[in-house]
Design an enzyme around this catalytic site. Structure first.
Site, PDB file in Angstrom:
ATOM      1  N   LEU A 123     121.498  -6.389  92.034  1.00 58.29           N
ATOM      2  CA  LEU A 123     121.878  -5.675  93.406  1.00 58.29           C
ATOM      3  C   LEU A 123     121.977  -6.730  94.536  1.00 58.29           C
ATOM      4  O   LEU A 123     120.983  -7.406  94.825  1.00 58.29           O
ATOM      5  CB  LEU A 123     121.377  -4.513  93.849  1.00 58.29           C
ATOM      6  CG  LEU A 123     121.596  -3.712  95.024  1.00 58.29           C
ATOM      7  CD1 LEU A 123     121.547  -2.327  94.468  1.00 58.29           C
ATOM      8  CD2 LEU A 123     120.906  -4.056  96.094  1.00 58.29           C
ATOM      9  N   HIS A 227     107.940  -9.322  94.895  1.00 62.55           N
ATOM     10  CA  HIS A 227     108.371 -10.357  96.272  1.00 62.55           C
ATOM     11  C   HIS A 227     108.511  -9.420  97.111  1.00 62.55           C
ATOM     12  O   HIS A 227     109.245  -8.308  97.008  1.00 62.55           O
ATOM     13  CB  HIS A 227     109.411 -11.089  95.781  1.00 62.55           C
ATOM     14  CG  HIS A 227     109.729 -12.253  96.650  1.00 62.55           C
ATOM     15  ND1 HIS A 227     110.424 -11.990  97.909  1.00 62.55           N
ATOM     16  CD2 HIS A 227     109.732 -13.561  96.485  1.00 62.55           C
ATOM     17  CE1 HIS A 227     110.600 -13.174  98.402  1.00 62.55           C
ATOM     18  NE2 HIS A 227     110.050 -14.067  97.904  1.00 62.55           N
TER      19      HIS A 227
END
Lengths: 344, 338
Positions: A123, A227
């Protein structure tokens, strides 16, 4: 905005987009020829010409001027050709009753457990478009697609979130583990992985379980930690029912989040409705709407009101979906009721 | 004169002194009088026992000054490692990581828990007074065991191993232990070694890592300990290395110290030892220094002696030597050049 299957004519726009995204988005090749191949393969997938094992549903987000603003992908099933590896974070107990010693040692078990599950990945949304409902449309559109075509997918949907990195962009998890078996930098391994060598790399990893206490402290600290860049994606998927069940990426230790298809909010709450054209008032809630087509799939997000078995939308929305009044749609409120309450 | 002989119960107080002075990694010498007493009794029974095939016997020797009755050292032979309780070590072996597609192939060393060294005869419990380190008596204390094996081969395996104490700091820290064992045992190195000497070793099986430990993942200080020797263990290593023992891929699971291995047929003091008969007399022209043993079982004695030895001829031993070895004219003896 609509989400639709990628077309080969999207190549230049997509290539520009992918180059912007690198290096955060390794599963899309920043190589024009390989990107073209992936697009062609996606077209064959949407045309129903490939096995689930090879299915690669690549979607683009397009505005009303036919400009590509984002990309997202969904696979039929992972690991059905080459093995798919994760570590499962399990536990080993080292105990002696006589000595009064009990040690609980988190242990990484190499696993093919997620074989056959479908993965949402790749994405990327143009930074200037990260507003309104664009992110949700691009991400959740895939789940609504799954709801319509459950037979094309696994029992669970998984997403691998990028793992925590150090200030230089390296991976502490890789440095403590993978590096010893490959003798290469994470970025290089990551690059090879993105080129489709993932299972070759995995095959270099040790087969035996690994005691996490033997990893560096930095590596232990990032096991299952995503992350910070992935936070928006994580937030959206968590609200859908995705959770970390103990699987992590074998390279960077990032979490794999997963949800049973039937428990995903977008799937569970979506329903087939008959499209009606009218004027939903401005306070009407946003709905995610799919035209129920495979090859000519269109998914959009628009204010709509459910009246009995009908979904009332405005004319432009129907046009975006390439539908006429009375056509069937699959739709779900963009936000669940609890979220709407918060939003209100 | 110093003589090596089987331990006796009366040796207990002095033996405990030796045990207290011994390296913490010499777990067969616990500083615990009850445990040492058991070991002495066990050794006495082993020397008495009529053995058909090597089993759980443990032969415990002391080095005694015949004038002062001072014990200057001790050493042991366990007939069969792992006979009564499991004998664990870590095997250091390369796992090959290979991918033809990526054109990568390399070996990654990994440590795996094993019982591979079970069944061998084990030399252990070597400790000598600091004053005698690197003396002929050190050689006697270590190698008289080999002469004993030569004389009583039926009581031992045809392969012999020994574990050399690995590196630890003066403060009692073992970098290897801190990086490996400590995670699983939750004990300081010294305490773990102490328990090993005192306890039933079943706790080892309960606590030890069952999966391989990949060496490159360990801190450098711990990696450096693999196969390294404690400074005070160097002599024990050197003596046996000269005897033909070789290191192999096995290390101690606590401190990472090396294991030495030899076939009895390749051990110098065994293959080069000569049998002779005693000739009491005056040693006039002592041209060589030898280790001499009497080949007995429970009256086993061994000494260092300067002799005028001619192969095939009776061996002239003076009165003190004869008394120390408990031999008279015609008694069989065995000797090997020091």
């Amino acid at each position: 905005m609509i989400v639709r299957p990628v077309q080969i004519t999207d190549l230049p726009a997509l290539f520009t987009l992918v180059r912007q995204a690198v290096p955060g988005l390794t599963s899309l090749p920043a190589d024009e020829e390989r990107l073209a191949n992936r697009i062609r393969w996606a077209q064959r997938t949407f045309a129903g010409q490939v096995d689930r094992a090879d299915a690669d549903y690549l979607f683009v987000l397009e505005d009303d001027e036919q400009q590509v603003m984002g990309v997202s992908a969904l696979t039929g099933g992972v690991g059905l050709r080459e093995p798919w590896y994760n570590y499962r974070v399990g536990l080993t107990v080292s105990a002696s009753v006589d000595l009064g010693i009990q040690r609980q040692i988190p242990t990484l078990f190499l696993s093919n457990e997620l074989t056959g599950q479908s993965e949402i990945c790749s994405l990327y949304l143009r930074p200037d478009q990260r507003q309104g409902s664009n992110g949700r449309l691009l991400s959740l559109g895939r789940l609504l697609f799954v709801a319509e075509f459950t037979q094309l997918f696994g029992n669970r949907i998984i997403a691998e979130l990028r793992g925590s990195a150090d200030e230089r962009g390296g991976s502490p998890f890789w440095d403590s583990l993978g590096r010893h078996f490959f003798k290469m930098e994470f970025s290089h391994a990551d690059h090879l992985s993105g080129q489709g060598n993932r299972s070759f790399i995995a095959e270099l990893m040790p087969r035996q379980p690994l005691y996490t206490c033997l990893l560096t402290e930095q590596a232990q600290a990032v096991i299952g930690k995503a992350h910070p860049n992935t936070e928006p994606a994580l937030k959206i998927l968590s609200a859908e029912g995705f959770a970390h069940k103990g699987y992590i990426d074998i390279f960077d230790g990032g979490p794999v989040i997963e949800a049973p298809v039937s428990a995903i909010r977008t799937v569970r709450d979506s329903r087939p409705l008959s499209l009606a054209i009218g004027s939903p008032d401005e306070k009407a809630p946003l709905w995610l709407i799919h035209n129920r087509r495979l090859e000519n799939c269109r998914i959009t997000c628009a204010p709509a009101r459910q009246v009995g078995n009908s979904l009332v939308v405005d004319r432009l929305t129907a046009k975006r979906l390439q539908l006429q009044p009375g056509d069937s749609v699959r739709a779900v409120p963009l936000l669940d009721q609890r979220q709407q309450a918060v939003a209100a | 004169m110093l003589v090596l002989r089987p331990v006796e119960l009366a040796d207990l107080p002095q033996l405990q002194r030796l045990a207290r002075e011994s390296l913490v990694g010499v777990t067969s010498l616990p500083d615990d009088s009850e445990r040492l007493r058991e070991k002495i009794l066990d050794s006495c029974a082993s020397f008495e026992k009529d053995v058909e095939a090597h089993g759980a016997e443990n032969y415990f020797f002391v080095l005694e000054d015949l004038t002062t009755r001072h014990l200057a050292g001790c050493s042991e032979i366990l007939a069969t490692a792992g006979y009564n309780e499991p004998f664990y070590s870590l095997r250091n072996r390369h796992f090959t990581s290979a991918s033809r597609e990526l054109n990568i192939e390399h070996g990654v060393p990994a440590l795996s828990l094993c019982h591979d060294l079970s069944g061998h005869t084990l030399l252990r419990g070597f400790h000598i007074d600091a004053a005698q380190v690197r003396s002929a008596h050190s050689e006697l204390l270590s190698r008289a065991r080999l002469l004993f094996v030569a004389a009583h081969a039926r009581r031992f395996s045809d392969t012999v191993i020994t574990e050399i104490v690995g590196y630890s700091s003066d403060e009692g820290h073992s970098p290897f232990w801190d990086a490996v064992g400590k995670h699983f045992f939750d004990l300081p190195y010294i305490e773990a070694e102490r328990l090993c000497g005192l306890q039933n070793r079943s706790f080892l099986a309960e606590l030890m890592p069952q999966y391989p430990i990949y060496v490159p993942m360990l801190p450098q200080a711990a990696q450096d300990c693999i196969g390294s020797i404690h400074p005070d263990g160097q002599e024990a290593f050197d003596i046996l290395e000269r005897e033909g023992f070789e290191t192999n891929s096995y290390i101690d699971l606590f401190d990472g110290g090396p294991t030495l291995f030899a076939r009895t047929s390749g051990i110098r003091s065994i293959t080069h030892s000569q049998c002779g008969v005693t000739q009491p007399g005056l040693v006039i022209d002592a041209r060589g220094r030898f280790l001499v043993s009497n080949d007995s079982l429970k009256d086993y004695r061994a000494i260092v002696a300067d002799l005028d030895y001619i192969p095939g001829q009776p061996v002239t031993l003076d009165t003190a030597m004869c008394e120390a070895l408990k031999v008279t004219e015609g008694s069989p003896i065995r000797l090997v050049a020091l």
